[in-house]
Design a protein around this motif. Structure first.
Motif, mmCIF file in Angstrom:
data_model
loop_
_atom_site.group_PDB
_atom_site.id
_atom_site.type_symbol
_atom_site.label_atom_id
_atom_site.label_comp_id
_atom_site.label_asym_id
_atom_site.label_seq_id
_atom_site.Cartn_x
_atom_site.Cartn_y
_atom_site.Cartn_z
ATOM 1 N N LEU A 60 0.835 -1.192 0.000
ATOM 2 C CA LEU A 60 0.000 0.000 0.000
ATOM 3 C C LEU A 60 0.874 1.246 0.000
ATOM 4 N N THR A 74 -2.201 -1.400 -3.665
ATOM 5 C CA THR A 74 -3.242 -0.388 -3.457
ATOM 6 C C THR A 74 -2.580 0.970 -3.351
ATOM 7 N N VAL A 83 -3.547 4.713 -2.525
ATOM 8 C CA VAL A 83 -4.647 5.461 -1.922
ATOM 9 C C VAL A 83 -4.573 6.910 -2.401
ATOM 10 N N ALA A 128 -5.661 5.953 6.306
ATOM 11 C CA ALA A 128 -6.223 4.845 5.521
ATOM 12 C C ALA A 128 -6.440 3.606 6.384
ATOM 13 N N GLU A 179 -8.547 0.827 4.610
ATOM 14 C CA GLU A 179 -7.795 0.180 3.530
ATOM 15 C C GLU A 179 -6.732 -0.759 4.083
ATOM 16 N N MET A 211 -10.780 -4.459 -2.877
ATOM 17 C CA MET A 211 -10.573 -3.120 -2.324
ATOM 18 C C MET A 211 -10.469 -2.089 -3.434
ATOM 19 N N ALA A 215 -9.004 1.613 -4.307
ATOM 20 C CA ALA A 215 -8.000 2.528 -3.745
ATOM 21 C C ALA A 215 -8.723 3.758 -3.216
#
Length: 334
Positions: A246, A273, A275, A286, A289, A317, A319
């Motif tokens: 992430l 991911t 974000v 986050a 997430e 998921m 983003a």
């Protein structure tokens, strides 16, 4: 004489910072090193590994610990030299050495096959742990990490306090006040493009981060960062476990395209991911997430199934304080 007087003031301020911000967990003696560990929550084990300049306190202030402890037994460990974990000079504290200490700490706590979540420099220690002790890690969740060597001027700027003798003088004289002067801009850069959260400004123990021994840890890690990433990058294809990557899409500290995206292409089956609208301090903004990434990594590894837990959200998921005997004098180990 002036230098000695300054050093005395710096040391006194550092010890005062420790009195004002005591350990939030236990301090264990592990392989001759005092290790600060904060454990909370119930469920499968999840280990948190801090980045450069931060500590266990940061995970708590961010609110991520409260979010994760609903479903997990969260074990936050200060890396060597940060918070209340020692960093003896008798060892070269590479990512592999730090991973080894974390592995021994988990063994001491009776923690088996946790999901390991690292932030920033802590992702290097998390990766080294999974590579060197594959039987000890069930899955990785990597936040805002640095994975491949690049040219970085900040390494040269922050590394000098790690030098022998000269660095010692710097850390007890000019480094703490200079770092305090630069801190507002550096902190703002970490959170950009979002503003620095009020909870960070009000609660983060900056004086702990500016103690001479933590400055040494941060400087050494800065010096090890590029060669450390180069050594790890040769081994990423060895990883055979669930990996979730992430990053804040607007990270101004580590470029996501050159680091997180590239890593996701190197590790087979890795989830990525990005974000949107978030910078380097992803763990402040986050929570959902990150929690979903942890759950998915656990589901892929079977970690949650082993505990009889049900109802893991596997949707795709978008983003969007006790101190053990013999460990009281942390300065002697630092």
């Amino acid at each position: 004489g002036a230098a000695a007087a300054t050093a005395a003031v710096v040391y006194a301020r550092a010890k005062r910072a420790e009195r004002r911000n005591p350990p939030v967990g236990r301090i264990l003696a592990v392989d001759g090193v005092p290790v600060h560990v904060h454990v909370t929550g119930e469920g499968p084990p999840l280990v948190l590994v801090n980045g450069n300049g931060t500590m266990v306190h940061d995970w708590i202030i961010s609110g991520l610990v409260d979010r994760l402890r609903r479903d997990w037994r969260v074990i936050a460990i200060d890396r060597p030299g940060y918070g209340y974990t020692g960093r003896p000079r008798t060892r070269l504290w590479t990512a592999a050495a730090q991973a080894d200490l974390i592995w021994k700490t988990l063994h001491r706590l009776g923690i088996e096959q946790p999901i390991v979540l690292g932030h920033s420099w802590g992702t290097m220690a998390a990766l080294a742990l999974a590579l060197d002790h594959p039987e000890a890690v069930r899955g990785l969740v990597l936040l805002s990490g640095y994975y491949f060597p690049t040219k970085r001027l900040d390494v040269w700027a922050f590394a000098p306090p790690a030098l022998p003798v000269v660095g010692d003088v710097m850390r007890y004289t000019v480094s703490p006040p200079l770092a305090r002067l630069l801190a507002p801009r550096m902190i703002a850069k970490m959170f950009e493009p979002l503003p620095v959260p009020r909870r960070f400004t009000a609660r983060f123990p900056l004086d702990l981060a500016l103690r001479p021994w933590q400055i040494r840890a941060s400087a050494e890690d800065s010096a090890f960062m590029v060669p450390g990433a180069a050594a790890l990058a040769k081994r990423y294809r060895e990883l055979d476990l669930p990996v979730a990557i992430l990053s804040g899409a607007e990270d101004r500290i580590v470029t996501p395209g050159r680091q997180s995206v590239r890593l996701s292409e190197r590790i087979e089956g890795a989830e990525l991911t990005l974000v949107p609208g978030v910078g380097h301090m992803l763990h402040y903004f986050a929570h959902d997430e990150i929690a979903r990434a942890v759950d998915r990594a656990a589901a892929r590894s079977g970690a949650r199934d082993d505990t009889g837990a049900e109802g893991i959200g596997i949707e795709r998921m978008e983003a969007s304080p006790g101190i053990e005997p013999g460990c009281k004098d942390l300065q002697s180990s630092a």
